[in-house]
Design a protein around this motif. Structure first.
Motif, PDB file in Angstrom:
ATOM      1  N   UNK A   1      41.274  41.177  39.810  1.00  0.00           N
ATOM      2  CA  UNK A   1      40.316  42.247  39.040  1.00  0.00           C
ATOM      3  C   UNK A   1      41.405  43.147  38.243  1.00  0.00           C
ATOM      4  N   UNK A   2      42.279  43.669  38.652  1.00  0.00           N
ATOM      5  CA  UNK A   2      43.540  44.604  38.333  1.00  0.00           C
ATOM      6  C   UNK A   2      44.086  43.978  37.354  1.00  0.00           C
ATOM      7  N   UNK A   3      44.663  42.654  37.399  1.00  0.00           N
ATOM      8  CA  UNK A   3      45.326  42.026  36.406  1.00  0.00           C
ATOM      9  C   UNK A   3      44.354  41.679  35.122  1.00  0.00           C
ATOM     10  N   UNK A   4      43.015  41.585  35.368  1.00  0.00           N
ATOM     11  CA  UNK A   4      42.036  41.453  34.358  1.00  0.00           C
ATOM     12  C   UNK A   4      41.786  42.557  33.537  1.00  0.00           C
ATOM     13  N   UNK A   5      41.803  43.856  34.336  1.00  0.00           N
ATOM     14  CA  UNK A   5      41.539  44.812  33.747  1.00  0.00           C
ATOM     15  C   UNK A   5      42.605  45.398  32.786  1.00  0.00           C
ATOM     16  N   UNK A   6      43.999  45.251  33.164  1.00  0.00           N
ATOM     17  CA  UNK A   6      45.215  45.232  32.307  1.00  0.00           C
ATOM     18  C   UNK A   6      45.056  44.415  31.228  1.00  0.00           C
TER      19      UNK A   6
ATOM     20  N   UNK B   1      34.459  39.018  30.266  1.00  0.00           N
ATOM     21  CA  UNK B   1      33.966  37.952  31.031  1.00  0.00           C
ATOM     22  C   UNK B   1      34.161  37.712  32.388  1.00  0.00           C
ATOM     23  N   UNK B   2      35.609  37.718  32.272  1.00  0.00           N
ATOM     24  CA  UNK B   2      36.344  37.322  33.399  1.00  0.00           C
ATOM     25  C   UNK B   2      36.288  38.597  34.418  1.00  0.00           C
ATOM     26  N   UNK B   3      36.115  39.832  34.084  1.00  0.00           N
ATOM     27  CA  UNK B   3      35.991  40.882  34.920  1.00  0.00           C
ATOM     28  C   UNK B   3      34.701  40.998  35.641  1.00  0.00           C
ATOM     29  N   UNK B   4      33.468  40.569  34.644  1.00  0.00           N
ATOM     30  CA  UNK B   4      32.541  40.716  35.227  1.00  0.00           C
ATOM     31  C   UNK B   4      32.024  39.508  36.259  1.00  0.00           C
TER      32      UNK B   4
END
Length: 812
Positions: A533-538, A564-567
């Motif tokens: 999730x942290x990588x996806x946010x970055x 999409x991936x974060x959700x």
């Protein structure tokens, strides 16, 4: 641009040359209307002489008119200057869409102005206007030559004028000494006729007609509003022309083309092609504003780092005080939950509410050991029954299909796998998303660099949909503010990784010390999804910045792919909290995300008008919802294959029609019914309305499902008499408040790639923050903070269970 002033006596010399050629020009006077007729054997030449003052820029405008509409024998006008020739014909012909032609009998053109000379005395200038025709009969004409009084635009002073397709306008602007950048604001009361605003270097001839305005400089199409930022460094002469061209038809700006038959368009249409415009040139922001904006962006998000350090320090002090005062005993920890089950009142007295007691679950736990078990005298000993009182089923200790069929499940029932194996399974999420990020981001970066290069080379500012009233360039980037505002996603994503890493290190230390609370109490700690999730946010920050290098309809999926991936990752993490053994693998999860992104791309390409695409997508959406619902309801025991729906129909027929029995898992059934209704509503909405912004439509589906599941989780947690500690409670409130504020700014539409570039610019608005950031930049700031708080909610939501035995934590 025209050369220096002719030497004294130049006008007389030119007149003598014309006289020697046998065709003496008639002297002309500025502001006087000349009428006459020409044919194949008779042409007219006029000479207009004037004196240019030192340091003055003189511009001359020529107006001509002919009543003849004979396209075979047009009237030809040739204007000769000292260093240039300009010619056109009347009727003037423009070609539009579908080979339509537009003819104009009135033409007005501005001649290239004279350059200011370094001489200290006036210089004489002369202009020849030649009127001719190859017609065997007389064709009448009118000629008017005037000197422009307001040719040079002034800073911060509005100027009004009128233009038409055959009567374009352009003006000169010089940079003041203390101004390095200006914004050219052009407004009009009427959206149509469609027009083009161009900024061109001081070069003659000036490209001021519909078919050549795009040959030089930068340009924008315009309905009601246009704005172009111009920097001094791009013009060595520190001056430029602002050119205004009215297009013969409105198709390029989103308007309709005339419904006339093929061939010439009637005269009424041409008479309607006049547009009133107002241009104002204002200084842009100074370099110091860039520095302030950068400091604001970085320091604002560094405050989150400071807040996290303070919270961690306070937590460390509290832990040390508890350690010195004596830690809570396991008896007390489990005793807090003994009387807190919401459904315990409905179970027989002495029932274990479906939990696996120590005697039966010890064989199922693969990591159980004497050191890990609670000390004697805990509440687990009181629940042990004599084996002679009932017949034991060995399968209940190992067969997951038997365990998961119990009406009431506890976390110990779904956390029976080896912790190390499960942790490795979830770490794959982290490594896979890094691989995906690299392979996805590199082509995106290369593509947007190409987009920006094309914009800079061609000057076509219709390629990218910026908020041009608040687009601050830096280097080769046209809208640096939209890119800088994404720094929050990267900084807060990295901060979240640090917070997760701290928890991971503390957990591993506790595991090495064989801490009983870590081994058998609370939610099993697996951090792979949190890292992902942290990588996806970055990456959301990186790809959003890439999209805003040149935002348009063909690359909008860059801005939404990792959303999409974060959700999806948030939903998986929420489900994994109470179902650690049966969550989806990283490979199947990312494969599902790949399918979603593929559908998003297809939707952008085919989703506008293709009814069949929406029919197929709606069917896929409904079937996927049903398949996922079945998998969730039966705790992963319903195999997803071709025969899945046939088995589901048989179960539904047996349970609901033949026996009409109450659902075994009522809470899950309510959630899934509501979830399916929501998803079916989305499918019906898409099928009926077919929204043009397909990427946002899919993102809305993901976000609604995530919010629905999060609300269900929190409600069930409160129903189970579990607590919300101060930190998760603060994060929940902060998430709600920040998301509400962020969505307010998100819906302040500043541009829209669903429309034409000209129509999109009608939505442009000035900056609202520090004179540098617009509403969408504020959305970037707030959405980054909202996502960060959302992640913290998932990270801390179940901290209250750290001292509760897993066979006392209900599954929902």
């Amino acid at each position: 641009m025209a050369g220096r002033a002719a030497p004294a006596g130049g006008a007389l010399l030119c007149a003598l040359l014309w006289a020697a050629a046998g065709d003496s020009p008639a002297p002309g006077a500025f502001g006087h209307v000349y009428r006459g007729a020409v044919n194949i054997s008779a042409e007219r030449v006029y000479a207009f002489a004037y004196r240019s003052q030192p340091g003055q820029v003189d511009a001359v405008r020529v107006y001509v008119n002919s009543s003849s509409e004979n396209l075979q024998y047009p009237v030809l006008f040739v204007v000769r200057q000292q260093k240039g020739v300009l010619s056109w014909q009347v009727p003037l012909i423009f070609r539009g869409l579908y080979q339509r032609t537009y003819n104009y009998q009135e033409v007005s053109r501005t001649l290239c102005p004279t350059e200011p000379t370094p001489e200290t005395r006036p210089s004489d200038q002369i202009i020849f206007v030649d009127v001719a025709s190859m017609a065997p009969f007389n064709i009448a004409y009118e000629l008017l030559v005037t000197r422009l009084e307001n040719f040079q635009l002034e800073t911060n002073k509005a100027f009004n004028f009128t233009a038409s397709p055959s009567q374009p306008q352009y003006f000169l602007y010089r940079f003041p000494q203390d101004v390095d950048s200006v914004i050219i604001n052009v407004v009009s009361d009427a959206a149509y006729p469609c027009s083009v605003v161009s900024v061109q270097d001081i070069v003659c001839p000036v490209y001021d007609l519909d078919h050549n305005v795009e040959f030089n400089g930068v340009y924008q199409s315009m309905t009601k509003q246009a704005a172009i930022t111009v920097q001094r460094k791009d013009f060595p002469g520190e001056q430029f022309f602002v050119v205004f061209v009215i297009k013969p038809e409105d198709y390029a700006c989103g308007g309709s083309v005339p419904s006339s038959i093929h061939g010439n368009v009637n005269r009424t249409w041409n008479l309607q092609r006049t547009k009133n415009l107002q241009v104002t040139i204002v200084p842009s922001i100074k370099k110091s504003v860039y520095v302030q904006a950068m400091f604001f962006s970085f320091l604002g998000f560094l405050s989150f780092y400071l807040g996290s350090v303070i919270v961690a320090f306070v937590h460390y002090i509290r832990v040390q005080r508890k350690a010195s005062a004596g830690r809570l005993s396991p008896e007390h920890g489990s005793g807090m939950m003994t009387s807190s089950h919401p459904i315990s009142a409905g179970t027989p007295e002495g029932s274990s509410y479906g939990a696996i007691d120590e005697s039966s679950s010890s064989g199922g736990r693969q990591l159980s050991s004497p050191e890990r078990r609670p000390p004697a005298g805990s509440d687990t000993d009181s629940s042990v029954e004599e084996e002679s009182d009932f017949d034991t089923m060995p399968e209940i200790e190992s067969d997951k299909n038997i365990i998961r069929t119990k009406v009431f499940l506890y976390l110990s029932d779904l956390s029976r796998k080896d912790r190390r194996i499960v942790s490795k399974k979830y770490k794959i999420y982290f490594w896979n998303i890094i691989t995906i990020a690299v392979f996805y981001a590199l082509p995106v970066i290369q593509l947007v660099i190409t987009y920006q290069t094309v914009v800079n080379v061609t000057g076509n500012q219709d390629i990218c949909y910026y908020n041009f009233l608040c687009a601050h360039p830096l280097g080769v980037l046209s809208a640096f503010n939209n890119i800088l505002s994404n720094v929050g996603h990267m900084m807060l994503g990295f901060l979240f990784l640090l917070i997760v890493l701290r928890r991971d290190i503390l957990h591993r230390r506790a595991m090495e010390m064989k801490d009983i609370y870590t081994l058998d109490y609370g939610i099993p700690k697996h951090f792979g999804l949190f890292y992902a999730m942290g990588i996806a946010l970055m990456m959301e920050g990186v790809l959003s910045a890439c999209y805003h290098v040149c935002p348009n309809y063909s690359n909008f999926q860059f801005d939404t792919s990792f959303m999409y991936m974060i959700a999806g990752l948030c939903m998986l993490k929420l489900y994994q909290t109470r179902h650690p053994d049966i969550n989806a693998s990283a490979y199947s999860a990312y494969a599902s995300f790949a399918v979603v992104i593929s559908l998003a791309v297809l939707g952008v390409v085919f989703g506008k008008n293709d009814m069949w695409f929406w029919v197929i997508f709606s069917m896929i959406h409904v079937l996927a919802s049903l398949a996922l619902s079945t998998q969730i309801y039966y705790m992963g025991r319903f195999k997803i294959d071709v025969g899945m729906f046939r088995r589901a129909v048989m179960v539904l027929y047996t349970d609901c029609i033949q026996q009409c029995s109450r659902p075994m898992y009522m809470d899950r059934m309510v959630l899934l019914i509501v979830g399916n209704l929501v998803n079916w509503s989305f499918a019906i909405f898409g099928l009926v309305y077919r929204p043009r912004d397909f990427a946002s439509y899919i993102l809305g589906i993901f976000i609604c499902n995530l919010l629905l599941y999060l609300a269900f989780y929190i409600i069930m947690k409160l129903r189970s008499s579990e607590k919300l500690l101060p930190i998760p409670m603060f994060c929940i409130v902060a998430t709600a408040v920040v998301w509400a504020a962020a969505l307010y700014f998100f819906f302040q539409t500043l541009s829209s790639w669903e429309e034409t570039p000209a129509e999109s610019r009608e939505k442009n608005r000035p900056c609202i923050l520090l004179g540098f950031f617009d509403d969408h930049d504020v959305w970037h700031f707030l959405s980054a903070a909202a996502l960060f708080f959302s992640f913290l909610v998932l990270l801390t939501l179940d901290d209250d269970l750290d001292t509760v035995r897993r066979d006392k934590i209900p599954v929902f």
